[in-house]
Design an enzyme around this catalytic site. Sequence first.
Site, PDB file in Angstrom:
ATOM      1  N   SER A 123      35.624  14.142  63.624  1.00  8.81           N
ATOM      2  CA  SER A 123      34.271  13.392  62.890  1.00  8.81           C
ATOM      3  C   SER A 123      33.735  12.584  63.750  1.00  8.81           C
ATOM      4  O   SER A 123      34.110  12.042  64.648  1.00  8.81           O
ATOM      5  CB  SER A 123      35.166  12.772  61.747  1.00  8.81           C
ATOM      6  OG  SER A 123      34.145  11.767  61.207  1.00  8.81           O
ATOM      7  N   TYR A 174      41.813   6.403  59.101  1.00  9.50           N
ATOM      8  CA  TYR A 174      41.280   7.759  59.011  1.00  9.50           C
ATOM      9  C   TYR A 174      40.567   8.109  60.528  1.00  9.50           C
ATOM     10  O   TYR A 174      41.082   9.128  61.078  1.00  9.50           O
ATOM     11  CB  TYR A 174      40.238   7.806  58.007  1.00  9.50           C
ATOM     12  CG  TYR A 174      39.232   9.066  58.375  1.00  9.50           C
ATOM     13  CD1 TYR A 174      40.010  10.337  57.976  1.00  9.50           C
ATOM     14  CD2 TYR A 174      37.944   8.972  58.577  1.00  9.50           C
ATOM     15  CE1 TYR A 174      39.015  11.611  58.092  1.00  9.50           C
ATOM     16  CE2 TYR A 174      37.237   9.953  58.440  1.00  9.50           C
ATOM     17  CZ  TYR A 174      37.695  11.317  58.544  1.00  9.50           C
ATOM     18  OH  TYR A 174      37.023  12.534  58.707  1.00  9.50           O
ATOM     19  N   LYS A 226      41.764  10.462  63.679  1.00  8.51           N
ATOM     20  CA  LYS A 226      41.188  11.533  64.416  1.00  8.51           C
ATOM     21  C   LYS A 226      41.045  11.130  65.995  1.00  8.51           C
ATOM     22  O   LYS A 226      41.169  11.890  66.742  1.00  8.51           O
ATOM     23  CB  LYS A 226      39.564  11.594  63.787  1.00  8.51           C
ATOM     24  CG  LYS A 226      39.700  11.910  62.175  1.00  8.51           C
ATOM     25  CD  LYS A 226      40.089  13.604  62.259  1.00  8.51           C
ATOM     26  CE  LYS A 226      40.080  14.141  60.889  1.00  8.51           C
ATOM     27  NZ  LYS A 226      40.719  15.317  60.861  1.00  8.51           N
TER      28      LYS A 226
HETATM   29  C1  UD1 Z   1      31.870   8.844  55.231  1.00  7.53           C
HETATM   30  C2  UD1 Z   1      32.972   8.414  55.978  1.00  7.53           C
HETATM   31  C3  UD1 Z   1      32.982   8.977  57.308  1.00  7.53           C
HETATM   32  C4  UD1 Z   1      33.396  10.517  56.901  1.00  7.53           C
HETATM   33  C5  UD1 Z   1      32.532  11.152  56.065  1.00  7.53           C
HETATM   34  C6  UD1 Z   1      33.039  12.369  55.230  1.00  7.53           C
HETATM   35  C7  UD1 Z   1      32.751   5.871  55.424  1.00  7.53           C
HETATM   36  C8  UD1 Z   1      32.345   4.302  56.111  1.00  7.53           C
HETATM   37  N1  UD1 Z   1      32.568   6.918  56.161  1.00  7.53           N
HETATM   38  O1  UD1 Z   1      30.786   9.027  56.066  1.00  7.53           O
HETATM   39  O2  UD1 Z   1      34.002   8.494  58.342  1.00  7.53           O
HETATM   40  O3  UD1 Z   1      33.647  11.480  57.966  1.00  7.53           O
HETATM   41  O4  UD1 Z   1      32.361  10.118  54.740  1.00  7.53           O
HETATM   42  O5  UD1 Z   1      31.874  12.928  54.761  1.00  7.53           O
HETATM   43  O6  UD1 Z   1      33.165   5.955  54.385  1.00  7.53           O
HETATM   44  N2  UD1 Z   1      26.168   5.906  49.760  1.00  7.53           N
HETATM   45  C9  UD1 Z   1      25.526   5.110  48.662  1.00  7.53           C
HETATM   46  N3  UD1 Z   1      26.020   5.241  47.312  1.00  7.53           N
HETATM   47  C10 UD1 Z   1      27.270   5.972  47.162  1.00  7.53           C
HETATM   48  C11 UD1 Z   1      27.885   6.752  48.263  1.00  7.53           C
HETATM   49  C12 UD1 Z   1      27.323   6.568  49.519  1.00  7.53           C
HETATM   50  O7  UD1 Z   1      24.434   4.673  48.784  1.00  7.53           O
HETATM   51  O8  UD1 Z   1      27.639   6.015  45.963  1.00  7.53           O
HETATM   52  C13 UD1 Z   1      25.617   5.833  50.865  1.00  7.53           C
HETATM   53  C14 UD1 Z   1      26.360   5.451  52.132  1.00  7.53           C
HETATM   54  O9  UD1 Z   1      26.099   3.835  52.209  1.00  7.53           O
HETATM   55  C15 UD1 Z   1      25.909   6.240  53.157  1.00  7.53           C
HETATM   56  C16 UD1 Z   1      25.440   7.424  52.707  1.00  7.53           C
HETATM   57  O10 UD1 Z   1      25.147   7.123  51.466  1.00  7.53           O
HETATM   58  O11 UD1 Z   1      24.684   5.244  53.803  1.00  7.53           O
HETATM   59  C17 UD1 Z   1      26.559   8.241  53.131  1.00  7.53           C
HETATM   60  O12 UD1 Z   1      27.656   8.113  52.598  1.00  7.53           O
HETATM   61  P1  UD1 Z   1      28.775   9.032  52.628  1.00  7.53           P
HETATM   62  O13 UD1 Z   1      28.527  10.151  51.930  1.00  7.53           O
HETATM   63  O14 UD1 Z   1      30.035   8.227  51.745  1.00  7.53           O
HETATM   64  O15 UD1 Z   1      28.984   9.490  54.050  1.00  7.53           O
HETATM   65  P2  UD1 Z   1      29.448   8.117  55.220  1.00  7.53           P
HETATM   66  O16 UD1 Z   1      29.519   6.958  54.932  1.00  7.53           O
HETATM   67  O17 UD1 Z   1      28.291   8.498  56.375  1.00  7.53           O
END
Ligand code: UD1
Length: 338
Positions: free
Chosen positions: A127, A152, A156
Amino acid sequence: MDIKKVLVTGGAGFIGSHTAVELLNTGFELVVIDNFSNSEPWIIKQIESITQKKISFYQADVTNQLSIQDIFNKEKPDVVIHFAAYKSVGESVTKPLMYFQNNIDSLMVILSCMSQSNCKKLVFSSSCTIYGNNHPNPLIEDYAFSDLPHAYGSSKQICETILQKTTIANQFNIISLRYFNPIGAHPSGLLGELPKGTPNNIMPYITQVAIGKLPFLTIFGNDYPTPDGTCIRDYIHISDLAEAHVFSCKRLLTSNIAPPYEVFNLGTGTGVSVLELINHFETENNVKIPYKIGLRRPGDAVCTYANPEKSKKNLKWEAKRSIKEMVKDGWRWQLFIK
Ligand code: UD1
């Protein structure tokens, strides 16, 4: 190349199932192991019905060395792709032992079974989280691991270190793939992500809001130093990501020039903000996504996107599908599962 057999652990999961489809479509024979801890048995049927091909399937836990060795003895795979792992960042903060134990034990079992079965080729599911939040974008494979606050990501990093340090002595050939943010679903609408409970990741959250299962999306912060204030990620279509595993298998099976251990970023190289993603989803699918602005999520990076040049040059792979296809395919899948 004569027909080769690929053993996929975690092949009923989101990335594993899409990879299974691409492997079967390419002509590989497929063995899948899954314990359905975060997936469901009917996904195996979906893979078979999309491809019209059969899978040799085993329900087993990859930390159980005896049962996994039996499968290796029977199937004698040419390549292994190891997906089976726990993957929730938040859960890993509260249950670090469970994460280290499962994610590291399962890799050790796979490596030990490979050694005993003289199978030397492995693709490992890593990842972009291993980079942490301290490096400038775009992220390149040469950047060092950062200290992470969650088991997590640390698991990795440890797995990658184990692979790097065992490759030569065991005459393994290994590729670790560092995923950015896979979203979307198979274009048929018959296969996609099946989150258990309320989704943590943004795409399944958006699709569940769109269909009315959840009332609104909370955007985790709009005061970041980005053009629209929301975080930026490198979203990649799940089928593009899956295809990279086929390219990796081919490289391991045919290349004599590949170094024994390689790592590749799997991203598009383009950053998309949360608000941009919502806009694409609304425009392409003609549905509204009600949202509220909430607090920042602890641990979130402001901005991450890949430098995909090494994958293009050495793996001969690049992401081809657009953000529009990602949001359309993701929505088609949500409409299918309801
Ligand atoms: C997350 C994990 C990452 C993992 C990946 C798997 C964290 C900090 N990182 O990445 O280690 O490999 O998932 O796919 O958890 N967001 C919102 N509202 C929501 C959900 C997300 O605003 O309800 C935003 C988050 O702040 C972020 C973006 O959407 O900016 C993507 O979020 P997400 O899909 O959870 O992925 P990551 O955080 O990048």
